[in-house]
Design an enzyme around this catalytic site. Structure first.
Site, mmCIF file in Angstrom:
data_model
loop_
_atom_site.group_PDB
_atom_site.id
_atom_site.type_symbol
_atom_site.label_atom_id
_atom_site.label_comp_id
_atom_site.label_asym_id
_atom_site.label_seq_id
_atom_site.Cartn_x
_atom_site.Cartn_y
_atom_site.Cartn_z
ATOM 1 N N CYS A 129 0.848 -1.202 0.000
ATOM 2 C CA CYS A 129 0.000 0.000 0.000
ATOM 3 C C CYS A 129 0.876 1.241 0.000
ATOM 4 C CB CYS A 129 -0.881 0.027 1.243
ATOM 5 S SG CYS A 129 -1.948 -1.367 1.415
HETATM 6 N N1 SAJ Z 1 5.972 2.317 8.803
HETATM 7 C C1 SAJ Z 1 6.976 3.143 9.248
HETATM 8 N N2 SAJ Z 1 6.669 4.138 10.115
HETATM 9 C C2 SAJ Z 1 5.393 4.361 10.535
HETATM 10 C C3 SAJ Z 1 4.370 3.505 10.058
HETATM 11 C C4 SAJ Z 1 4.671 2.486 9.198
HETATM 12 O O1 SAJ Z 1 8.143 2.970 8.887
HETATM 13 O O2 SAJ Z 1 5.182 5.280 11.336
HETATM 14 C C5 SAJ Z 1 6.292 1.257 7.858
HETATM 15 C C6 SAJ Z 1 5.882 -0.123 8.330
HETATM 16 O O3 SAJ Z 1 6.936 -0.745 9.039
HETATM 17 C C7 SAJ Z 1 5.590 -0.839 7.011
HETATM 18 C C8 SAJ Z 1 5.082 0.275 6.094
HETATM 19 O O4 SAJ Z 1 5.532 1.499 6.676
HETATM 20 O O5 SAJ Z 1 6.764 -1.358 6.455
HETATM 21 C C9 SAJ Z 1 3.569 0.305 5.964
HETATM 22 O O6 SAJ Z 1 3.073 0.329 7.257
HETATM 23 P P1 SAJ Z 1 1.466 0.462 7.542
HETATM 24 O O7 SAJ Z 1 1.225 0.419 8.981
HETATM 25 O O8 SAJ Z 1 0.945 1.609 6.784
HETATM 26 O O9 SAJ Z 1 1.015 -0.921 7.004
HETATM 27 P P2 SAJ Z 1 0.136 -1.316 5.799
HETATM 28 O O10 SAJ Z 1 0.793 -1.316 4.501
HETATM 29 O O11 SAJ Z 1 -0.455 -2.594 6.234
HETATM 30 O O12 SAJ Z 1 -0.882 -0.132 5.759
HETATM 31 C C10 SAJ Z 1 -2.215 -0.355 5.791
HETATM 32 C C11 SAJ Z 1 -2.709 0.671 4.870
HETATM 33 N N3 SAJ Z 1 -4.049 0.362 4.607
HETATM 34 C C12 SAJ Z 1 -4.481 0.477 3.335
HETATM 35 O O13 SAJ Z 1 -3.847 0.977 2.463
HETATM 36 C C13 SAJ Z 1 -5.803 -0.032 3.089
HETATM 37 C C14 SAJ Z 1 -2.575 2.050 5.451
HETATM 38 O O14 SAJ Z 1 -3.341 2.968 4.697
HETATM 39 C C15 SAJ Z 1 -3.077 2.096 6.837
HETATM 40 O O15 SAJ Z 1 -2.784 3.371 7.365
HETATM 41 C C16 SAJ Z 1 -2.364 1.071 7.670
HETATM 42 O O16 SAJ Z 1 -2.713 -0.182 7.093
HETATM 43 C C17 SAJ Z 1 -2.898 1.134 9.083
HETATM 44 O O17 SAJ Z 1 -2.102 1.099 9.992
HETATM 45 O O18 SAJ Z 1 -4.109 1.275 9.192
#
Ligand code: SAJ
Length: 420
Positions: free
Chosen positions: A266
Site C-alpha cells: 500500500c
Molecule cells: N511504517 C513506518 N513508520 C510508521 C508507520 C509504518 O516505517 O510510522 C512502515 C511499516 O513498518 C511498514 C510500512 O511502513 O513497512 C507500511 O506500514 P502500515 O502500517 O501503513 O502498514 P500497511 O501497509 O499494512 O498499511 C495499511 C494501509 N491500509 C491500506 O492501504 C488499506 C494504510 O493505509 C493504513 O494506514 C495502515 O494499514 C494502518 O495502519 O491502518
C-alpha cells in the site's frame, strides 16, 4: 432500463447474490461479513490453491478458518475459480484485487483489466459493480464504466489494515462514490448491511479514488519526514523517539516513526499511481517523489550503520524480514532490500523470522538460522516474539542494530537505533 426499486429491494431483503473477486486480506473478510449477514456469497480467485485452502478451511487467515468452515457448510459462502460464466449468476460484483507496481515502479492494473474482460462477456443489466481496489482517480470509470447495458457502478476504496482481525473490516469508516446518483444509492444500501462504522458518501468515484491516494501518500510522506528527522537526530546526538513523543503533545502533530524502510503493497506503492497521473498532466509532485526516495534509502542508511561495526567473521543475524510486525507478508519488504545490500558487499548473515518458514527464507537465497548468539543482531521486523527470541541471540558482546527502534532499554554491548 435499470430497475432501481427491484435492485434495492433485493439488497434490502438480502436476496442479492454477491460475488467477491479477490480473496486476500481485503476480499475474504468482506465476503465472510456479507455471508454472515445472510447473503449468498461466492468468492472468486484465480489460483486453485487459494480455492483449495478456503474449501479445506486452511487459509493463512487462521482467525477466519472456523467461520469459513461454518459458512461453507451452510452454503452461504463458496469459493471458485473466476470465469465469465460463473460470474454471471451474481447480482453484485465487488472487486478486491491487488494493484501493485512493476519493477520500474509503474502501476500494474492488469488484474482489474482481466476482470473487465470477464464482465464484458456477461449481461450486466441491474447488476452493481463495486471497485474496492486502490487505483488512481478516473481509473474505475475508465476500466468498468463502459461495459455495455444499464448497470450500477461504484468505487469504495478498501482501508483494511492487514494483520488486524475480521472486526477491522466492519469498523473502518467507508467511502463510497457512484458513477451516478442511483449507483451511489444502491451501493450505500449494500454496505449498510455490514459496515458498522461511518459510511461516507462522496461526490463521485474519482473523489473516492483520490481520497485513498491522499490517505496513503500522506502516510508515506510523513514516514519520510520522520526518517529525515531521524537521520538529522543521529548526526546531532538527539533521541528522535523522545522528540516524537514530545511533539505528540501538540494537537496538530500525528506521530509517524522512522525505521528500516517502508514496505507492504500500500504505502510504498500507491503514491506511484498518483505520480503517474500527475505526470500525464505535466505535474511533478516533488514532495511525494522525494519522500519515496527518502523511504527507499533507509535500508542503505541501516547498512551504513552495520558497516561501522562489522568485522569479517562476525556472526550476523537478521531477525524478521516481513514488511510489518506480526504479518507474514514479504511484499516490498525493506529488510529484503537490506539483505541484498549486505550480499553485494559480502557481509555474511543468517535470517530468522518467526512468521516465515525456512523454505521461504532459503528460496530467497538467504541462509536460515534459528535464533542463535550473534555478534551483530539486526532488528528487521519487530514481531511480538522478538523480545523472547532476542534473549537467545543477544549477549553482553552483541551489537544490536535496531531497525525498528524496538529496544528502549539497554541490551547487549550497545543498541544502534534509527535516529537514536
Ligand atoms: N511504517 C513506518 N513508520 C510508521 C508507520 C509504518 O516505517 O510510522 C512502515 C511499516 O513498518 C511498514 C510500512 O511502513 O513497512 C507500511 O506500514 P502500515 O502500517 O501503513 O502498514 P500497511 O501497509 O499494512 O498499511 C495499511 C494501509 N491500509 C491500506 O492501504 C488499506 C494504510 O493505509 C493504513 O494506514 C495502515 O494499514 C494502518 O495502519 O491502518
Amino acid at each position: 432500463m435499470r430497475n432501481k426499486k427491484q435492485t434495492l429491494s433485493k439488497i434490502r431483503t438480502k436476496k442479492s447474490k454477491i460475488a467477491v473477486i479477490g480473496l486476500g486480506y481485503v476480499g475474504l473478510p468482506l465476503a465472510i461479513l456479507f455471508a454472515k449477514k445472510g447473503f449468498h456469497v461466492t468468492g472468486y480467485a484465480k489460483t486453485p490453491k487459494k480455492i483449495l485452502d478456503i474449501k479445506t478451511g486452511n487459509t493463512e487467515f487462521t482467525h477466519l478458518n472456523s467461520t469459513i468452515n461454518r459458512l461453507l457448510n451452510t452454503g452461504k459462502f463458496s469459493a471458485e475459480l473466476i470465469t465469465s460464466q460463473s460470474l454471471k449468476n451474481n447480482d453484485i460484483i465487488i472487486i478486491c484485487l491487488p494493484t501493485p507496481v512493476d519493477s520500474e515502479r509503474k502501476p500494474d492494473i492488469s488484474s482489474l483489466l482481466q476482470v473487465a474482460k470477464h464482465l464484458s462477456k456477461i449481461p450486466l443489466t441491474n447488476k452493481l459493480i463495486v471497485n474496492e481496489s486502490t487505483v488512481a482517480p478516473f481509473t474505475t470509470e475508465k476500466i468498468y464504466g463502459k461495459l455495455g447495458d444499464k448497470y450500477y457502478l461504484a468505487c469504495s476504496p478498501e482501508r483494511v489494515d492487514p494483520g488486524v482481525n475480521l472486526k477491522s473490516t466492519e469498523n473502518i469508516p467507508k467511502l463510497i462514490g457512484g458513477i451516478d446518483k442511483d449507483s451511489l444509492e444502491v451501493a450505500l444500501a449494500l454496505y449498510k448491511h455490514v459496515i458498522k462504522a461511518e459510511i461516507v458518501p462522496v461526490k463521485n468515484m474519482h473523489t473516492a479514488e483520490m481520497s485513498k491516494m491522499m490517505e496513503n501518500t500522506y502516510r508515506a510522506v510523513n514516514i519520510a519526514l520522520s526518517n529525515e528527522f531521524a537521520i538529522l537526530a543521529d548526526s546531532i546526538g538527539i533521541d528522535v523517539l523522545q522528540v516524537i513523543e514530545a511533539a505528540k503533545s501538540k494537537w496538530s502533530y500525528q506521530a509517524h516513526y522512522p525505521g528500516i524502510g517502508v514496505g507492504g503493497h500500500c504505502i510504498p506503492v500507491d503514491p506511484y499511481y498518483v505520480i503517474e497521473l500527475a505526470e500525464e498532466k505535466k505535474l511533478t509532485m516533488n514532495v511525494v517523489k522525494q519522500s519515496l526516495k527518502v523511504n527507499e534509502s533507509m535500508p542503505d542508511y541501516v547498512l551504513s550503520k552495520i558497516k561501522k561495526y562489522y568485522k569479517k567473521g562476525m556472526k550476523v543475524l537478521i531477525y524478521g524480514i516481513t514488511y510489518k510486525k506480526n504479518i507474514p507478508d514479504l511484499r516490498e519488504s525493506p529488510v529484503i532490500v537490506l539483505c541484498r545490500l549486505l550480499e553485494k558487499i559480502n557481509i555474511e548473515f543468517v535470517v530468522f523470522d518467526p512468521l516465515v518458514d525456512q523454505k521461504t527464507i532459503e528460496s530467497l537465497n538467504f541462509s536460515y538460522s534459528t535464533p542463535i548468539r550473534s555478534d551483530i543482531f539486526i532488528v528487521g521486523t519487530d514481531h511480538d516474539k522478538l523480545i523472547i527470541d532476542s534473549k537467545k541471540c543477544i549477549t553482553k558482546k552483541t551489537i544490536v542494530i535496531d531497525g525498528k527502534n524496538f529496544f528502549t532499554n539497554p541490551v547487549g554491548k550497545m543498541v544502534i537505533g534509527i535516529g537514536r
